[in-house]
Scaffold this motif. Structure first.
Motif, mmCIF file in Angstrom:
data_model
loop_
_atom_site.group_PDB
_atom_site.id
_atom_site.type_symbol
_atom_site.label_atom_id
_atom_site.label_comp_id
_atom_site.label_asym_id
_atom_site.label_seq_id
_atom_site.Cartn_x
_atom_site.Cartn_y
_atom_site.Cartn_z
ATOM 1 N N SER A 84 0.805 -1.008 -0.391
ATOM 2 C CA SER A 84 -0.074 0.369 0.023
ATOM 3 C C SER A 84 0.514 1.334 -0.131
ATOM 4 C CB SER A 84 -1.085 0.169 0.931
ATOM 5 O OG SER A 84 -0.160 0.030 2.337
ATOM 6 N N TYR A 85 0.334 2.784 -0.471
ATOM 7 C CA TYR A 85 1.569 3.327 -0.790
ATOM 8 C C TYR A 85 -0.178 4.734 -0.840
ATOM 9 C CZ TYR A 85 0.504 2.443 -5.273
ATOM 10 O OH TYR A 85 -0.120 2.416 -7.063
ATOM 11 N N PRO A 86 0.758 5.984 -0.742
ATOM 12 C CA PRO A 86 -0.342 7.146 -0.776
ATOM 13 C C PRO A 86 -0.622 7.600 -2.210
ATOM 14 C CG PRO A 86 1.655 7.471 0.221
ATOM 15 C CD PRO A 86 1.823 6.085 0.661
ATOM 16 N N GLU A 87 -1.728 7.332 -2.752
ATOM 17 C CA GLU A 87 -1.728 8.409 -4.199
ATOM 18 C C GLU A 87 -1.407 10.381 -4.226
ATOM 19 O OE1 GLU A 87 -5.046 5.598 -6.072
ATOM 20 O OE2 GLU A 87 -5.696 7.243 -5.026
ATOM 21 N N GLN A 88 -1.357 10.340 -3.236
ATOM 22 C CA GLN A 88 -0.894 12.376 -3.320
ATOM 23 C C GLN A 88 0.947 12.110 -3.335
ATOM 24 O OE1 GLN A 88 -3.223 10.796 -1.847
ATOM 25 N NE2 GLN A 88 -4.675 11.414 -3.542
ATOM 26 N N LEU A 89 1.077 12.456 -3.485
ATOM 27 C CA LEU A 89 3.296 12.452 -3.487
ATOM 28 C C LEU A 89 3.387 13.409 -2.814
ATOM 29 C CD1 LEU A 89 4.419 12.395 -7.377
ATOM 30 C CD2 LEU A 89 4.342 10.225 -5.279
ATOM 31 N N ASP A 90 2.508 14.497 -2.984
ATOM 32 C CA ASP A 90 2.368 15.922 -1.693
ATOM 33 C C ASP A 90 1.793 15.637 -0.068
ATOM 34 O OD1 ASP A 90 -0.376 16.205 -2.941
ATOM 35 O OD2 ASP A 90 0.008 17.845 -2.592
ATOM 36 N N CYS A 91 1.401 14.005 0.191
ATOM 37 C CA CYS A 91 0.657 13.690 1.265
ATOM 38 C C CYS A 91 1.492 14.442 2.438
ATOM 39 C CB CYS A 91 0.514 12.250 0.837
ATOM 40 S SG CYS A 91 2.182 10.770 1.347
ATOM 41 N N PHE A 92 2.035 14.576 3.072
ATOM 42 C CA PHE A 92 3.169 15.228 4.435
ATOM 43 C C PHE A 92 2.866 16.230 3.868
ATOM 44 C CE2 PHE A 92 6.893 12.002 3.080
ATOM 45 C CZ PHE A 92 6.123 11.105 3.823
ATOM 46 N N ARG A 186 -3.857 3.687 -1.669
ATOM 47 C CA ARG A 186 -3.423 2.692 -3.220
ATOM 48 C C ARG A 186 -3.061 1.144 -2.178
ATOM 49 N NH1 ARG A 186 -4.589 -1.009 -6.000
ATOM 50 N NH2 ARG A 186 -4.933 -1.495 -7.944
ATOM 51 N N HIS A 187 -4.003 0.208 -2.565
ATOM 52 C CA HIS A 187 -3.644 -1.113 -1.543
ATOM 53 C C HIS A 187 -4.166 -1.331 -2.759
ATOM 54 C CE1 HIS A 187 -4.046 -3.248 2.382
ATOM 55 N NE2 HIS A 187 -2.649 -4.120 1.228
ATOM 56 N N HIS A 188 -2.739 -2.339 -3.335
ATOM 57 C CA HIS A 188 -2.961 -3.731 -4.047
ATOM 58 C C HIS A 188 -3.271 -5.326 -3.302
ATOM 59 C CE1 HIS A 188 -1.129 -1.633 -7.666
ATOM 60 N NE2 HIS A 188 -1.029 -0.437 -6.510
ATOM 61 N N TYR A 189 -3.978 -5.055 -2.636
ATOM 62 C CA TYR A 189 -4.240 -6.306 -1.585
ATOM 63 C C TYR A 189 -4.332 -7.901 -2.921
ATOM 64 C CZ TYR A 189 -6.884 -9.047 1.578
ATOM 65 O OH TYR A 189 -7.458 -10.004 2.271
ATOM 66 N N SER A 190 -3.742 -8.672 -1.912
ATOM 67 C CA SER A 190 -3.633 -10.246 -2.966
ATOM 68 C C SER A 190 -4.509 -11.095 -1.799
ATOM 69 C CB SER A 190 -2.568 -10.578 -3.440
ATOM 70 O OG SER A 190 -2.194 -11.422 -4.246
ATOM 71 N N GLY A 191 -4.746 -11.972 -2.259
ATOM 72 C CA GLY A 191 -5.177 -13.255 -1.488
ATOM 73 C C GLY A 191 -4.484 -14.595 -0.863
ATOM 74 N N LYS A 192 -3.498 -13.793 -2.070
ATOM 75 C CA LYS A 192 -2.469 -15.259 -2.049
ATOM 76 C C LYS A 192 -1.357 -15.253 -0.646
ATOM 77 C CE LYS A 192 2.357 -15.962 -3.928
ATOM 78 N NZ LYS A 192 3.480 -15.317 -4.852
ATOM 79 N N ALA A 193 -1.690 -16.603 -0.069
ATOM 80 C CA ALA A 193 -1.104 -16.759 1.105
ATOM 81 C C ALA A 193 -2.069 -16.043 2.357
ATOM 82 C CB ALA A 193 0.317 -16.875 1.281
ATOM 83 N N ARG A 194 -3.085 -15.702 1.567
ATOM 84 C CA ARG A 194 -3.842 -15.451 3.058
ATOM 85 C C ARG A 194 -4.833 -16.523 3.024
ATOM 86 N NH1 ARG A 194 -3.524 -9.551 3.733
ATOM 87 N NH2 ARG A 194 -2.619 -8.498 2.521
ATOM 88 N N SER A 195 -5.676 -16.984 4.364
ATOM 89 C CA SER A 195 -6.451 -17.541 4.600
ATOM 90 C C SER A 195 -7.520 -17.138 5.178
ATOM 91 C CB SER A 195 -5.746 -19.234 5.627
ATOM 92 O OG SER A 195 -6.884 -19.802 5.733
ATOM 93 N N GLU A 196 -8.791 -16.975 5.228
ATOM 94 C CA GLU A 196 -9.824 -16.518 5.203
ATOM 95 C C GLU A 196 -9.658 -17.381 7.061
ATOM 96 O OE1 GLU A 196 -13.761 -15.138 3.997
ATOM 97 O OE2 GLU A 196 -13.630 -16.615 3.165
ATOM 98 N N MET A 197 -9.836 -18.519 6.860
ATOM 99 C CA MET A 197 -9.895 -19.338 8.309
ATOM 100 C C MET A 197 -9.300 -18.601 9.926
ATOM 101 S SD MET A 197 -11.211 -23.153 9.485
ATOM 102 C CE MET A 197 -12.619 -22.751 8.148
ATOM 103 N N ARG A 198 -7.679 -18.546 9.255
ATOM 104 C CA ARG A 198 -6.905 -18.094 9.786
ATOM 105 C C ARG A 198 -7.240 -16.429 10.163
ATOM 106 N NH1 ARG A 198 -0.861 -18.835 6.897
ATOM 107 N NH2 ARG A 198 -2.353 -16.333 6.274
ATOM 108 N N ASN A 199 -7.618 -15.993 9.248
ATOM 109 C CA ASN A 199 -7.592 -14.699 9.842
ATOM 110 C C ASN A 199 -8.449 -14.775 10.573
ATOM 111 O OD1 ASN A 199 -5.924 -14.050 7.714
ATOM 112 N ND2 ASN A 199 -6.902 -13.401 6.389
#
Length: 696
Positions: A84-92, A186-199
């Motif tokens: 994840s990262y901020p989409e606005q370059l002047d975010c600070f 912007r969060h490039h969320y991926s289900g890879k290596a994620r387990s619903e039940m474990r979470n």
């Protein structure tokens, strides 16, 4: 700050974005939590100036974020995931004004465009600003000064639920958690290596632990029952495969219950009527009950103990003699150019109180500065100097006691310094913890050694006779309930020779500046380094005799002694093969370690010699004794030899200098060993030991 584990591809995208921010961040903190992929190359390529914390085995994202929050130098910390990262370059520039305008703002978080929820990728309206009771560490700014006042992220959680737990702490303490669409994540969320039940299991387990940690009895019982039943109902909705696995997190939660019940004891819980759990009462105002007064003379490891306790929210007050950057002492420290007081003023310049503890620090220049002048005048009379030191400690302790105890519940003593303060604290019912930074049998050992080696140390006063009549003469055991020992040797001496209960003593080794790990290992063959005062206690005479024995066998090595030396030692015939360098500044010591083939310290009595930690960090194998209290393991990072045995010292030196393959193997192991003993780890071990004492 970012924590990552084996997701180099996602991290690279985030690092590229961070490198493009304008203005750039003051620092970038990244924890590689048990990474075995290309993570380090990605970091070096895109954010080469980042501070990287490497965990060889995974400690969990929650513990990693807690460490980074404590290590950060800026007050505003932008928490991101590795994807994840901020989409606005002047975010600070956009977010900093919120904290300037809202002094009670603890957390500011933002809307996220996430692949987990595709509709958000094109969403333009995210609602108005509003206060919340949770946030996501994949895109939030936290105020560090607030974080350090609260329990913070609970490492027990490992992963998940630290955000609502911390938000609860903030709200309970009167701080705000604010959602604002001023920027987007912007969060490039991926289900890879994620387990619903474990979470689900982690979330449910940590939610229950949070209830036990933050909620007082008897309310906690009802809330726990409600939590468990709610999670079970959710499992029922997901199907039988979830129901039959539901007891899995129950057993995990039960394993952590003892920890939660003991650690909730550090918090005073005042019920308020603000709804957070969904019914009344719901918020519990938290303030640590375990509050310390720390008293010490001098800077001692850069004021490490009060700084650590302040970061843990456990410091009530810090009393010390003087500091070079506050009060009248700052003026005196500027007098280092004067001939009479120059040396004392130069030492005072090095006492720089860290900003974090200044507000809780009280110094006593009216007592200390006259003592400094008296000490200069009587410097050549050891007995008078010793009596003056004891008188000063006694007067300082009385002055500290008059300044009061505030809301302290515990006191931290440095080997019995400032005795009257701790005697009065003990009378008031405070628990006293003493750091035994030097073995208590030291004076007995040295008395025996001075008889065996007359003429090496002259005009040594009778310390026991000097101390009679002063309140400080009771020693570290007089008022101590518990003891912090830097080594097994000190703990064993305390228990065996002074009858201290072993269950009331904890071993907490010291640490080393992680910058020492980058010192190049460029050994000069046969160059032997000794660092510290050249005195009997540190075994300088056994090093000298070992050098003689090596010369007798035709082994002409170079022996360099960095540290103060008295003429009575330097003029001894046995020392003719030693090169005395005198006091060496820090920059010079770095060069000495870099060129040393071996580090040798045949001590007779120490606490835990910090020079041995520095040698290991620089990749220098160490020859030392058990009495040095080092973290060296025999045959792994060096050699442990019997004390008072010059023959054993000589043999160990020859063995490692002549066997280059063994020397290289021990050098690699030395740096690896030092990694686990940097100052951050020391802080973690100290706080854990103090909490264990509270449970006792």
């Amino acid at each position: 700050m970012i924590t990552t584990r084996n997701r180099a591809e996602a991290l690279e995208r985030t690092c590229e974005r961070i490198a493009a921010l304008n203005p750039p961040p003051a620092e970038v903190l990244i924890t590689a939590d048990g990474c075995a992929d290309d993570t380090m190359n990605v970091i070096r390529k895109h954010v080469p100036h980042a501070t990287v914390i490497i965990n060889k085995s995974a400690r969990g994202s929650v513990a990693c974020r807690d460490v980074m929050m404590q290590q950060a130098s800026a007050d505003l910390v932008f928490a991101l995931d590795d994807d994840s990262y901020p989409e606005q370059l002047d975010c600070f520039a956009l977010v900093s004004r919120f904290f300037e305008e809202k002094p009670k703002l603890a957390v500011l978080h933002f809307p996220q465009r996430s692949d987990e929820y595709p509709a958000t990728l094109s969403q333009t309206e995210f609602g108005a600003e509003h206060l919340t009771r949770s946030f996501a560490n994949s895109g939030a700014v936290l105020r560090r000064s607030t974080y350090l006042q609260l329990p913070g992220f609970e490492p027990l959680f490992f992963h998940m639920y630290e955000e609502p737990d911390y938000a609860l702490q903030c709200v309970a303490a009167g701080y705000d958690v604010l959602f604002s669409p001023v920027i987007t994540i912007r969060h490039h969320y991926s289900g890879k290596a994620r387990s619903e039940m474990r979470n689900h299991h982690r979330h449910a387990r940590n939610e229950l632990w949070s209830t036990l940690l933050r909620c007082p009895l008897p309310f906690a019982i009802g809330i726990v029952i409600w939590r468990v039943s709610s999670q079970f109902r959710y499992a029922c909705k997901r199907g039988w495969s979830w129901v039959i696995r539901e007891p899995g997190w129950w057993w995990q939660a039960l394993a952590g219950v003892p920890y939660c019940l003991t650690n909730v004891g550090f918090a005073c819980l005042e019920i308020t009527q603000t709804p957070v759990f969904g019914f009344q009462p719901a918020v519990f105002r938290t303030s640590f009950l375990m509050k310390f007064i720390v008293a010490q003379v001098g800077a001692r490891r850069g004021y490490a103990v009060p700084v650590i306790l302040q970061k843990a929210g456990m410091l009530e007050r810090f009393y010390t003699d003087v500091a070079g950057n506050i009060g009248p002492s700052a003026v005196f420290s500027a007098a280092w150019v004067l001939p009479l007081v120059g040396e004392s003023a130069r030492r005072l310049v090095g006492r720089r109180l860290p900003f974090d503890i200044r507000a809780k620090t009280t110094t006593f220049p009216a007592i200390t500065l006259p003592h400094v002048f008296r000490r200069v005048i009587i410097a050549r009379d050891p007995a008078a100097a010793c009596r003056e030191d004891v008188r000063f400690s006694d007067a300082l302790g009385r002055a500290m006691a008059r300044r009061g105890f505030g809301n302290a519940t515990h006191m931290y003593s440095m080997l019995g310094e400032c005795g009257p303060l701790f005697a009065e604290g003990k009378r008031r019912g405070l628990i006293v913890i003493s750091e035994i930074y030097l073995a208590l049998s030291t004076e007995r050992i040295l008395t025996e050694e001075r008889k065996e080696f007359p003429g090496w140390e002259e005009n040594v006063p009778d310390y026991a006779a000097v101390c009679r009549g002063f309140d400080s003469s009771g020693g570290p055991r007089a008022d101590a309930d518990f003891a912090i020992c830097p080594s097994e040797w000190v703990r064993d001496d305390l228990v065996r020779n002074f009858g201290f209960p072993i269950e009331h003593a904890a071993i907490v080794p010291y640490g080393v500046n992680p910058e020492m790990l980058s010192v190049p290992d460029e050994p000069v063959h046969g160059r032997i380094l000794f660092a510290g005062t050249a005195e009997l206690r540190k075994g300088i005479h056994y090093l000298a005799m070992a050098a003689e024995k090596l010369v007798e066998h035709g082994l002409h090595y170079e022996f360099r002694v960095a540290g103060h030396v008295e003429q009575s030692v330097a003029n001894q015939r046995q020392c003719r093969y030693l090169t005395f360098l005198g006091r060496v500044p820090r920059s010079g010591m770095t060069r000495e370690f870099a060129s040393a083939d071996l580090f040798v310290l045949p001590s007779l009595a120490e606490g835990s010699a910090e020079a041995t930690y520095e040698a290991l960090a620089c990749g220098v194998p160490v020859v030392t004794t058990r009495e040095a209290g080092s973290i060296v393991r025999d045959g792994i990072e060096g050699r442990i030899v019997p004390s008072r045995n010059a023959e054993a010292v000589a043999n160990a030196i020859a063995e490692l200098v002549e066997d280059r393959q063994k020397r290289e193997r021990l050098s690699r192991a030395a740096r690896k060993r030092a990694l686990d003993y940097i100052w951050v780890r020391y802080g973690e071990r100290l706080v854990e030991a103090l909490k264990c004492f509270a449970n006792n």
